[in-house]
Design a protein around this motif. Structure first.
Motif, PDB file in Angstrom:
ATOM      1  N   ASP A 142       0.830  -1.272   0.158  1.00 56.68           N
ATOM      2  CA  ASP A 142       0.042  -0.175   0.097  1.00 56.68           C
ATOM      3  C   ASP A 142       0.816   1.233   0.040  1.00 56.68           C
ATOM      4  O   ASP A 142       0.414   2.364   0.162  1.00 56.68           O
ATOM      5  CB  ASP A 142      -0.884  -0.126   1.046  1.00 56.68           C
ATOM      6  N   GLY A 143       2.098   0.962  -0.213  1.00 58.83           N
ATOM      7  CA  GLY A 143       3.228   2.310  -0.193  1.00 58.83           C
ATOM      8  C   GLY A 143       3.374   2.796   1.170  1.00 58.83           C
ATOM      9  O   GLY A 143       4.109   3.610   1.071  1.00 58.83           O
ATOM     10  N   SER A 144       3.081   2.179   1.950  1.00 62.78           N
ATOM     11  CA  SER A 144       3.617   2.623   3.538  1.00 62.78           C
ATOM     12  C   SER A 144       4.876   2.283   3.818  1.00 62.78           C
ATOM     13  O   SER A 144       5.720   1.569   3.128  1.00 62.78           O
ATOM     14  CB  SER A 144       2.577   1.889   4.650  1.00 62.78           C
ATOM     15  N   THR A 145       5.654   2.930   5.073  1.00 66.30           N
ATOM     16  CA  THR A 145       6.691   2.467   5.353  1.00 66.30           C
ATOM     17  C   THR A 145       6.708   1.480   5.864  1.00 66.30           C
ATOM     18  O   THR A 145       6.003   0.817   6.974  1.00 66.30           O
ATOM     19  CB  THR A 145       7.353   3.725   6.548  1.00 66.30           C
ATOM     20  N   VAL A 146       7.766   0.401   5.780  1.00 60.65           N
ATOM     21  CA  VAL A 146       8.116  -1.037   6.322  1.00 60.65           C
ATOM     22  C   VAL A 146       9.403  -0.845   6.905  1.00 60.65           C
ATOM     23  O   VAL A 146      10.364  -0.176   6.572  1.00 60.65           O
ATOM     24  CB  VAL A 146       8.085  -1.787   5.363  1.00 60.65           C
ATOM     25  N   HIS A 147       9.241  -1.358   8.313  1.00 55.84           N
ATOM     26  CA  HIS A 147      10.317  -1.276   9.169  1.00 55.84           C
ATOM     27  C   HIS A 147      11.011  -2.582   9.215  1.00 55.84           C
ATOM     28  O   HIS A 147      10.245  -3.599   9.548  1.00 55.84           O
ATOM     29  CB  HIS A 147      10.020  -0.918  10.426  1.00 55.84           C
ATOM     30  N   ILE A 148      12.316  -2.971   9.080  1.00 58.19           N
ATOM     31  CA  ILE A 148      12.828  -4.099   9.035  1.00 58.19           C
ATOM     32  C   ILE A 148      14.096  -4.177  10.144  1.00 58.19           C
ATOM     33  O   ILE A 148      14.745  -3.350  10.326  1.00 58.19           O
ATOM     34  CB  ILE A 148      13.754  -4.380   7.864  1.00 58.19           C
ATOM     35  N   THR A 149      13.753  -5.045  11.025  1.00 55.05           N
ATOM     36  CA  THR A 149      14.761  -5.428  11.950  1.00 55.05           C
ATOM     37  C   THR A 149      15.464  -6.480  11.709  1.00 55.05           C
ATOM     38  O   THR A 149      15.186  -7.531  11.552  1.00 55.05           O
ATOM     39  CB  THR A 149      14.091  -5.540  13.380  1.00 55.05           C
ATOM     40  N   PHE A 150      17.182  -6.329  11.584  1.00 51.87           N
ATOM     41  CA  PHE A 150      17.920  -7.330  11.146  1.00 51.87           C
ATOM     42  C   PHE A 150      18.658  -7.531  12.250  1.00 51.87           C
ATOM     43  O   PHE A 150      19.568  -6.985  12.977  1.00 51.87           O
ATOM     44  CB  PHE A 150      18.833  -6.644  10.063  1.00 51.87           C
ATOM     45  N   HIS A 151      18.465  -8.824  12.827  1.00 49.08           N
ATOM     46  CA  HIS A 151      19.150  -9.418  14.129  1.00 49.08           C
ATOM     47  C   HIS A 151      20.151 -10.106  13.548  1.00 49.08           C
ATOM     48  O   HIS A 151      19.951 -10.866  12.715  1.00 49.08           O
ATOM     49  CB  HIS A 151      17.906 -10.186  14.911  1.00 49.08           C
ATOM     50  N   TYR A 152      21.334 -10.056  14.466  1.00 47.40           N
ATOM     51  CA  TYR A 152      22.570 -10.870  14.357  1.00 47.40           C
ATOM     52  C   TYR A 152      23.180 -11.461  15.481  1.00 47.40           C
ATOM     53  O   TYR A 152      23.073 -10.704  16.604  1.00 47.40           O
ATOM     54  CB  TYR A 152      23.471  -9.901  13.346  1.00 47.40           C
ATOM     55  N   TYR A 153      23.647 -12.418  15.238  1.00 50.33           N
ATOM     56  CA  TYR A 153      24.183 -13.072  16.731  1.00 50.33           C
ATOM     57  C   TYR A 153      25.696 -13.255  16.573  1.00 50.33           C
ATOM     58  O   TYR A 153      26.345 -13.709  15.722  1.00 50.33           O
ATOM     59  CB  TYR A 153      23.581 -14.539  16.714  1.00 50.33           C
ATOM     60  N   GLU A 154      26.335 -12.287  17.395  1.00 51.69           N
ATOM     61  CA  GLU A 154      27.814 -12.037  17.198  1.00 51.69           C
ATOM     62  C   GLU A 154      28.442 -12.073  18.771  1.00 51.69           C
ATOM     63  O   GLU A 154      28.004 -11.386  19.777  1.00 51.69           O
ATOM     64  CB  GLU A 154      28.172 -10.803  16.739  1.00 51.69           C
ATOM     65  N   ASN A 155      29.432 -12.697  19.199  1.00 55.92           N
ATOM     66  CA  ASN A 155      29.998 -12.837  20.499  1.00 55.92           C
ATOM     67  C   ASN A 155      29.295 -13.212  21.403  1.00 55.92           C
ATOM     68  O   ASN A 155      29.203 -12.693  22.580  1.00 55.92           O
ATOM     69  CB  ASN A 155      30.613 -11.393  20.715  1.00 55.92           C
ATOM     70  N   GLY A 156      28.253 -14.237  21.214  1.00 57.25           N
ATOM     71  CA  GLY A 156      27.471 -14.568  22.298  1.00 57.25           C
ATOM     72  C   GLY A 156      26.127 -14.004  22.645  1.00 57.25           C
ATOM     73  O   GLY A 156      25.508 -14.049  23.591  1.00 57.25           O
ATOM     74  N   GLN A 157      25.836 -12.876  21.725  1.00 57.76           N
ATOM     75  CA  GLN A 157      24.485 -12.255  21.979  1.00 57.76           C
ATOM     76  C   GLN A 157      24.065 -11.495  20.871  1.00 57.76           C
ATOM     77  O   GLN A 157      24.723 -11.619  19.854  1.00 57.76           O
ATOM     78  CB  GLN A 157      24.712 -10.966  22.808  1.00 57.76           C
ATOM     79  N   TRP A 158      22.825 -11.532  20.956  1.00 58.93           N
ATOM     80  CA  TRP A 158      21.847 -10.868  19.748  1.00 58.93           C
ATOM     81  C   TRP A 158      21.821  -9.424  19.833  1.00 58.93           C
ATOM     82  O   TRP A 158      21.780  -8.808  20.916  1.00 58.93           O
ATOM     83  CB  TRP A 158      20.470 -11.443  19.840  1.00 58.93           C
ATOM     84  N   SER A 159      22.165  -8.836  18.696  1.00 59.60           N
ATOM     85  CA  SER A 159      22.056  -7.309  18.336  1.00 59.60           C
ATOM     86  C   SER A 159      21.276  -7.002  17.207  1.00 59.60           C
ATOM     87  O   SER A 159      20.831  -8.072  16.498  1.00 59.60           O
ATOM     88  CB  SER A 159      23.453  -6.667  18.407  1.00 59.60           C
ATOM     89  N   GLN A 160      20.476  -5.591  16.787  1.00 54.57           N
ATOM     90  CA  GLN A 160      19.927  -5.452  16.111  1.00 54.57           C
ATOM     91  C   GLN A 160      20.488  -4.261  15.171  1.00 54.57           C
ATOM     92  O   GLN A 160      21.118  -3.416  15.670  1.00 54.57           O
ATOM     93  CB  GLN A 160      18.841  -4.983  16.432  1.00 54.57           C
ATOM     94  N   LEU A 161      20.100  -4.237  13.949  1.00 56.13           N
ATOM     95  CA  LEU A 161      20.232  -3.177  12.898  1.00 56.13           C
ATOM     96  C   LEU A 161      18.915  -2.982  12.393  1.00 56.13           C
ATOM     97  O   LEU A 161      18.101  -3.770  11.929  1.00 56.13           O
ATOM     98  CB  LEU A 161      21.248  -3.363  11.725  1.00 56.13           C
ATOM     99  N   TYR A 162      18.591  -1.529  12.190  1.00 56.76           N
ATOM    100  CA  TYR A 162      17.112  -0.922  11.791  1.00 56.76           C
ATOM    101  C   TYR A 162      17.232  -0.504  10.298  1.00 56.76           C
ATOM    102  O   TYR A 162      17.969   0.466  10.239  1.00 56.76           O
ATOM    103  CB  TYR A 162      16.266  -0.143  12.961  1.00 56.76           C
ATOM    104  N   TYR A 163      16.295  -0.804   9.575  1.00 53.62           N
ATOM    105  CA  TYR A 163      16.059  -0.439   8.113  1.00 53.62           C
ATOM    106  C   TYR A 163      14.628   0.262   7.874  1.00 53.62           C
ATOM    107  O   TYR A 163      13.699  -0.401   8.661  1.00 53.62           O
ATOM    108  CB  TYR A 163      16.636  -1.389   7.275  1.00 53.62           C
ATOM    109  N   THR A 164      14.679   1.123   6.950  1.00 54.70           N
ATOM    110  CA  THR A 164      13.306   1.424   6.824  1.00 54.70           C
ATOM    111  C   THR A 164      13.175   1.265   5.032  1.00 54.70           C
ATOM    112  O   THR A 164      14.337   1.779   4.244  1.00 54.70           O
ATOM    113  CB  THR A 164      12.755   2.848   7.009  1.00 54.70           C
ATOM    114  N   TYR A 165      12.050   0.796   4.419  1.00 50.92           N
ATOM    115  CA  TYR A 165      11.685   0.705   3.082  1.00 50.92           C
ATOM    116  C   TYR A 165      10.392   1.391   2.919  1.00 50.92           C
ATOM    117  O   TYR A 165       9.738   1.456   3.915  1.00 50.92           O
ATOM    118  CB  TYR A 165      12.005  -0.638   2.716  1.00 50.92           C
ATOM    119  N   LYS A 166       9.997   1.647   1.381  1.00 50.26           N
ATOM    120  CA  LYS A 166       8.575   2.040   1.115  1.00 50.26           C
ATOM    121  C   LYS A 166       8.155   0.627   0.474  1.00 50.26           C
ATOM    122  O   LYS A 166       8.493   0.032  -0.344  1.00 50.26           O
ATOM    123  CB  LYS A 166       8.668   3.028   0.103  1.00 50.26           C
ATOM    124  N   ALA A 167       6.830   0.252   1.009  1.00 51.08           N
ATOM    125  CA  ALA A 167       6.229  -0.990   0.290  1.00 51.08           C
ATOM    126  C   ALA A 167       5.812  -0.663  -1.022  1.00 51.08           C
ATOM    127  O   ALA A 167       5.576   0.387  -1.478  1.00 51.08           O
ATOM    128  CB  ALA A 167       4.871  -1.026   1.335  1.00 51.08           C
TER     129      ALA A 167
END
Length: 898
Positions: free
Chosen positions: A694-719
């Motif tokens: 519908d053309g709205s904003t889509v938020h992507i959370t990219f989780h990654y496992y490094e050095n024994g813990q989960w962390s996140q990177l955040y991105y935004t795209y247009k649907a």
């Protein structure tokens, strides 16, 4: 803009603010949310992701308002304010009284014997009802989701608290729905002990629970040291300081290693060390207490609380380990797997030596190659079709893949392949591990065995193995029947080969097992004569296969081996030269490839070599340099801010030093209301589905496992914007109804699903996997060209531009092989008792199917004559249908039998 977040933020936050204020924020602020660890999921979301409210439920408002009304925030703040600088992950607030309500609004006073609050806002408490003997209560959750139970054993009553949508409701349930008591029919039978316990009779040092007892302290055993998730085998009642009272140290060791094997695909530390349990967060731990006395073991649905399973003593460790794994399954909210034969505890399938862990595990005691597996009720007549892995994964995450790229098979100078040096694990039923080896110019012989490495009581892997040549063609494959191993004894010509290992399957979904739970550790043992030493076949040696390239040009160098000429090519697919290629052969042993992409995509490199007038090839894959991220961890395509391609989108990324990945997609930062993948990703690309268009904003959370813990990177795209109006993926279709058209064709029909624009239709093929046959916009599909007289299995899902539903339950179709022209009539005259029933014979019928009521109509068995032995007791409800090779009748009216 991308943001890197870790738990250090919370630790710094605690040092700056009083805990009284913090607690209120944790429970009631929309800014601080519950943990973003992707392994956690709301416990009450079933496979179909729906809950149905009932007239007996009482609504208690939102979870947040419920907690506020109980005064939990005030109690916690009062206790915690004594220490303003606490930075621990948990705090036990001690004895506290509350008044809970039943589904009719009546008050039940309870006292919390253990009351934990974690710094991420997760609450865990358990105790008993005041003044009511033999009672327990359990309450867990946070401001978004609360669940728990009150259990009144002497009154044979239980109440369940469940979050449905945004509301918390309470309902009366059967005690056995939350506290199964395991009363196996064959619990006391004379048992023969399986002759084989381990495939490899020595320890494998990197995996603590594999091998015979090594003489270690049995009160300090750990299967995965360092994991933040813990399952404790509490041995304080059966031994002291590592010395058992009544049994041997080997008994404790074997019990532990069977449980460790049963959960080895999960990121959890199965331990006998109380200190390890005490140091874990309450929401990430659970346990079972071993007793010296014999009796009926039992367990609550209580992982994440201080309520433990009860494990009474068995006569041997093989049985003790299996019953422990079964009870801990209950701790993780698994119910019994029933069916015929066996009733509440399915007796398994003797011809495959297979039985579900939550069924009658005692039936496999005398099987030499017994296979105890987690299940989702694929076998015919299953009374419980819950997906065990979905339920367990709500509390404990799967491990990341241990072998994500092809690794070299370790072969010593004498051609020996040792199990101690060649070991791996299949962590998911979609996982495959690959080991590379080469055969020299004179050819060679391969004699290998690949077998599960874990104890027979917990090792769930049935090994399927293939040997592929350099072009990816299958040279040989093996999956021994009722043996769990694979083996090869064959001669190979010169070349590069790959040994590929996956989980195996036997039989069919209705009579056998799929590779759903064929998971676990394996080892490779044997000999390879004529193995390449690096002096026979050229191998690129300056950059490891699977590495990231340095730029748009890359130097490749190799040893010459016995080859006299070479050609190097690079392309977008195996063998392709659309990026780079040498037009003429060269005698050089290095070449710089140019024109390579710099977008983080996959680059395929082919090294052609000439040995004794014969050209051969070796294939390699690399990750292209990413000029945007310079090889740093993060999504490389699509570029942030771009418009997505549709309701599904392929994402690629650079892995950096991370070993596992997870995706959320949602309507706000960190949300997952559009998409959440079901298990850890170990590659560098993934398709996200269910996205809006519908053309709205889509938020992507990219989780990654490094050095024994989960962390996140955040991105935004247009649907993408297709003008559609859907707001969610369609519902799951009902189980297809099948009608034979001929001996080679049948039509599957299912209900038309609202807002669905297409349906994907799948058949079960090769006794091992589902294969998509076609998509259609109709709610029916005709299969043609099938083997006459064969049995087929079909399932279907529904899709629209917002995403896809889960697949329906599968249905079975037996194609005709005789001259019948129509299905038989419905049987009449059904009568009998709970032990045996009979009915009037139906002309043209060759088989009769019997179903009984277990909360849903459940297949019990079939008969070729108009009578059947139910073998049940008490009040039962049964019905029957007639079948022949042209189809099935409708089921008869049900009757009550006693």
């Amino acid at each position: 803009m991308k943001t890197n977040t870790t738990h250090q933020f919370l630790l710094r936050f605690f040092q700056k603010i009083r805990l009284k204020v913090l607690f209120a924020c944790l429970f009631f602020s929309p800014i601080l949310q519950a943990t973003s660890d992707p392994s956690l999921e709301n416990w009450n979301k079933g496979e179909q992701n729906t809950l149905i409210s009932t007239p007996t439920q009482l609504s208690l408002g939102t979870p947040a308002s419920f907690l506020e009304q109980l005064g939990i925030n005030e109690i916690a703040a009062k206790n915690l304010s004594l220490n303003d600088n606490i930075t621990n992950s948990q705090s036990n607030l001690g004895l506290t009284n509350f008044t809970l309500v039943d589904n009719e609004g009546g008050g039940i006073e309870v006292v919390a014997e253990n009351f934990f609050l974690e710094t991420n806002g997760t609450l865990s408490m358990n105790g008993h009802a005041t003044g009511i003997p033999n009672s327990e209560f359990i309450l867990q959750g946070n401001e978004n989701n609360v669940y728990g139970w009150i259990i009144l054993r002497d009154r044979n009553l239980a109440y369940e608290y469940t979050t449905v949508g945004k509301n918390l409701v309470v309902d009366e349930i059967a005690i056995t729905d939350v506290h199964p008591v395991c009363d196996f029919e064959h619990h006391k039978h004379d048992r023969l002990i399986a002759t084989t316990k381990h495939a490899f009779q020595y320890s494998l040092s990197d995996i603590p629970h594999i091998g015979p007892y090594p003489g270690t302290h049995v009160g300090q055993l750990e299967s995965k040291p360092g994991s933040s998730y813990v399952i404790l085998l509490d041995t304080r009642r059966v031994m002291s300081n590592g010395i058992p009272y009544d049994v041997s140290k080997e008994f404790i060791w074997t019990t532990w290693q069977i449980v460790a094997a049963s959960f080895s695909m999960f990121d959890v530390n199965v331990t006998t060390n109380q200190r390890v349990y005490d140091n874990a967060a309450p929401s990430r731990r659970g346990g079972a207490t071993m007793y010296r006395e014999s009796g009926r073991s039992s367990c609550h649905f209580a992982f994440g609380t201080s309520t433990f399973c009860t494990l009474y003593r068995e006569s041997d460790a093989y049985g003790q380990g299996r019953i422990a794994a079964h009870e801990i399954g209950h701790l993780l909210h698994l119910a019994h797997d029933g069916g015929y034969p066996g009733g509440e505890y399915y007796n398994g399938i003797p011809e495959f030596e297979w039985v579900p862990v939550m069924g009658n595990i005692w039936m496999g005691t005398s099987w030499n190659n017994a296979l105890y597996q987690w299940s989702k009720g694929e076998y015919s007549g299953a009374s419980n079709r819950e997906d065990d892995f979905v339920k367990i994964n709500r509390f404990i995450p799967f491990k990341p893949d241990d072998i994500s790229n092809t690794k070299a098979l370790i072969i010593d100078s004498g051609g020996n392949v040792s199990a101690a040096n060649n070991i791996g694990q299949i962590e998911y039923n979609t996982d495959s591990d690959s080991f590379a080896f080469s055969i020299g110019s004179s050819g060679g012989h391969v004699n290998l065995t690949i077998d599960r490495a874990e104890h027979i009581g917990g090792g769930m892997l049935d090994v399927h193995a293939r040997i592929k040549d350099a072009s990816g063609n299958i040279v040989a494959q093996s999956n021994k029947s009722v043996n769990r191993s694979a083996s090869f004894d064959l001669t190979l010509s010169a070349g590069n080969y790959t040994l590929e290992i996956t989980g195996g399957a036997e039989g069919t979904p209705s009579r056998g097992f799929s590779k759903y739970s064929s998971l676990g550790y394996y080892a490779i043992e044997g000999t390879i004569s004529g193995a390449g030493t690096g002096n026979d076949i050229p191998i690129i040696n300056n950059i490891a296969n699977g590495s990231t390239l340095s730029g748009s040009s890359q130097l490749f160098s190799w040893n010459s081996g016995d080859a006299t000429e070479f050609r190097l090519a690079a392309g977008s697919s195996q063998g392709a030269e659309d990026y780079y290629g040498i037009s003429k052969p060269t005698t050089d042993t290095s070449e710089t490839a140019t024109g390579l992409p710099t977008d983080g995509s996959i680059v395929h490199v082919t090294l052609h070599y000439l040995i004794k007038d014969r050209w051969s090839q070796s294939y390699y894959t690399y990750t292209a340099f990413d000029e945007n991220n310079n090889g740093k961890l993060g999504i490389t395509s699509p570029t942030e801010g771009e418009t997505l391609s549709g309701s599904s989108q392929l994402f690629r990324w650079n892995p950096g030093n991370a070993t596992g990945f997870w995706f959320y997609a949602g309507s706000s930062r960190g949300a997952r209301d559009y998409y959440r993948n079901s298990s850890v990703i170990n590659g560098t690309s993934h398709t996200v589905t269910g996205l809006p268009t519908d053309g709205s904003t889509v938020h992507i959370t990219f989780h990654y496992y490094e050095n024994g813990q989960w962390s996140q990177l955040y991105y935004t795209y247009k649907a993408a914007n297709d003008g559609g109006s859907c707001t969610s993926a369609p519902a799951t279709p009902n189980k297809p109804v099948n009608t034979a058209n001929s001996s080679t064709s049948f039509t599957a029909d299912w209900n038309s699903v609202s807002q669905a624009t297409s349906y994907a239709v799948q058949l079960w093929v090769n006794d091992s996997e589902w294969q998509t046959v076609d998509t259609t916009s109709d709610s029916e599909y005709t299969f043609k060209g099938l083997p006459a007289g064969s049995t087929q299995y079909v399932r279907v899902n529904a899709s629209n531009s917002c995403g896809s539903s889960y697949y329906s339950y599968w249905s079975e179709m037996e194609l005709p092989s005789d001259g019948c022209t129509s299905a038989p009539a419905v049987p009449t005259g059904l009568n009998g008792s709970s032990r045996a029933i009979s009915w009037n014979a139906v002309p043209g019928a060759t088989r009769y199917d019997v179903e009984y009521w277990t909360g849903v109509w459940t297949y019990h068995g079939s008969s070729s004559s108009p009578s059947y032995s139910l073998g049940l007791s008490g009040t039962q409800y049964v019905r029957v249908r007639a079948s022949n090779s042209c189809g099935n009748s409708q089921y008869s009216n049900w009757v009550t039998v006693y």
